[in-house]
Design a protein around this motif. Sequence first.
Motif, PDB file in Angstrom:
ATOM      1  N   ASN A  87      14.178  14.023   1.274  1.00 28.43           N
ATOM      2  CA  ASN A  87      13.565  15.340   1.387  1.00 28.43           C
ATOM      3  C   ASN A  87      14.661  16.344   1.675  1.00 28.43           C
ATOM      4  OD1 ASN A  87      13.365  13.605   3.980  1.00 28.43           O
ATOM      5  ND2 ASN A  87      13.567  15.712   4.720  1.00 28.43           N
ATOM      6  N   SER A 131       9.325  13.500   5.079  1.00 28.63           N
ATOM      7  CA  SER A 131       9.903  12.461   4.233  1.00 28.63           C
ATOM      8  C   SER A 131       8.952  12.070   3.111  1.00 28.63           C
ATOM      9  CB  SER A 131      10.218  11.227   5.078  1.00 28.63           C
ATOM     10  OG  SER A 131      11.107  11.553   6.109  1.00 28.63           O
ATOM     11  N   LYS A 173      20.668  17.739   0.377  1.00 33.06           N
ATOM     12  CA  LYS A 173      19.662  17.903   1.429  1.00 33.06           C
ATOM     13  C   LYS A 173      19.698  19.279   2.052  1.00 33.06           C
ATOM     14  CE  LYS A 173      18.080  14.987   4.126  1.00 33.06           C
ATOM     15  NZ  LYS A 173      16.924  14.124   4.371  1.00 33.06           N
ATOM     16  N   SER A 213      16.393  10.032   4.174  1.00 32.62           N
ATOM     17  CA  SER A 213      15.107  10.268   3.524  1.00 32.62           C
ATOM     18  C   SER A 213      15.287  11.341   2.443  1.00 32.62           C
ATOM     19  CB  SER A 213      14.062  10.687   4.549  1.00 32.62           C
ATOM     20  OG  SER A 213      14.554  11.734   5.366  1.00 32.62           O
ATOM     21  N   ASP A 238      12.763  13.289  14.943  1.00 35.17           N
ATOM     22  CA  ASP A 238      13.414  12.541  13.870  1.00 35.17           C
ATOM     23  C   ASP A 238      14.911  12.403  14.118  1.00 35.17           C
ATOM     24  OD1 ASP A 238      13.636  11.302  11.297  1.00 35.17           O
ATOM     25  OD2 ASP A 238      14.501  13.168  10.590  1.00 35.17           O
TER      26      ASP A 238
HETATM   27 MG    MG Z   1      14.977  12.190   7.543  1.00 25.94          MG
END
Ligand code: MG
Length: 308
Positions: free
Chosen positions: A135, A141, A45, A133, A210
């Motif tokens: 991404n 996301s 990530k 998520s 988020d």
């Molecule tokens: Mg996230």
Amino acid sequence: MNSEIARATELLLRDALVAIPTETVYGLAGNALSDRAVARIYEAKGRPAFNPLIVHVSSLEQAMQYADFNDVAARLARHFWPGPLTLVLPRKPGCALSLLTSAGLDSIALRIPSHPLALELLRESNLPLAAPSANRSGRISPTSARHVYEELADKVSLILDGGDCRIGIESTVVDACGELPAILRRGMVSRESIQQLLGRPISTANDTTDTPKSPGMLQSHYAPQKPLRLNAHTVSDDEALLAFGVPLPGAMQTAQLSASRNLEEAAANLFRMLRELDATPARAIAAMPIPMQGLGEAINDRLQRAAS
Ligand code: MG
Ligand code: TXA
């Protein structure tokens, strides 16, 4: 077993990452029992800090092996699971989930997703899956297998295609550690529906982003009891050493983050070793310098928080 599920299970058991569909958004999943797999998630990530991750499980019984549920938490779980609600709960003593999933906190975020493919994988593999998520950090996301491919093609070993996500926004995150639950992140499960179930008002953290509370702001945030000294180039005999590469001589006790100076290995060991050294009779902990590249940024961020 469906052959895709069998292949995903095999990969997860080897600490590889698999993208999975959920009803909310696609997740970047790794074996939550493995520090190495979880370190890989952070690496993929590209997060500059360790944010705690959600662990996905297939049943309430499984969740109860890892976390303590008070009456309120159990009611929320029975009503909303499987579904888009994540519960932040106290980790049970001896909880087998990687400490890296909690980013050093004493709590763990759990949910049972309702997407059939996710549930099938969780049941068939019998593994708890850490999955943020799918991404890269700072991006939106993904809600289709194609989005995941565009974001993370080179980082995942397999993308399970479960079609477009039905909901398309992330789960509601509720802190259910205490008697009064609080919403940490808004999502599909509304405050009203939770209040209706519980028959009383609940609070929402004023931040709606988020990442509502950074790990450093959380009350239960773990910091060593002992003073922590960073960028140590020497060590004294009343200090415990957190080594990276060739250890400095003379420490009372040493924990080795990574002898080969591998940042993924160091990330995987970080939280466990901080706790181990904190439990020694040493007066203080001295940490050797960690390079500021890749996962080194997140490791240094965490060490700085622990030192201040
Ligand atoms: Mg996230
Ligand atoms: O819908 C979702 O929740 C998706 C799918 C894949 O399940 N997952 C997801 O994960 O959005 P992620 O890592 O992108 O977001 C996790 C959220 C973050 O806001 C994080 O701060 C919070 O959950 N969180 C996780 N563990 C926590 C903990 N122990 N205490 C407080 N917040 C926590």
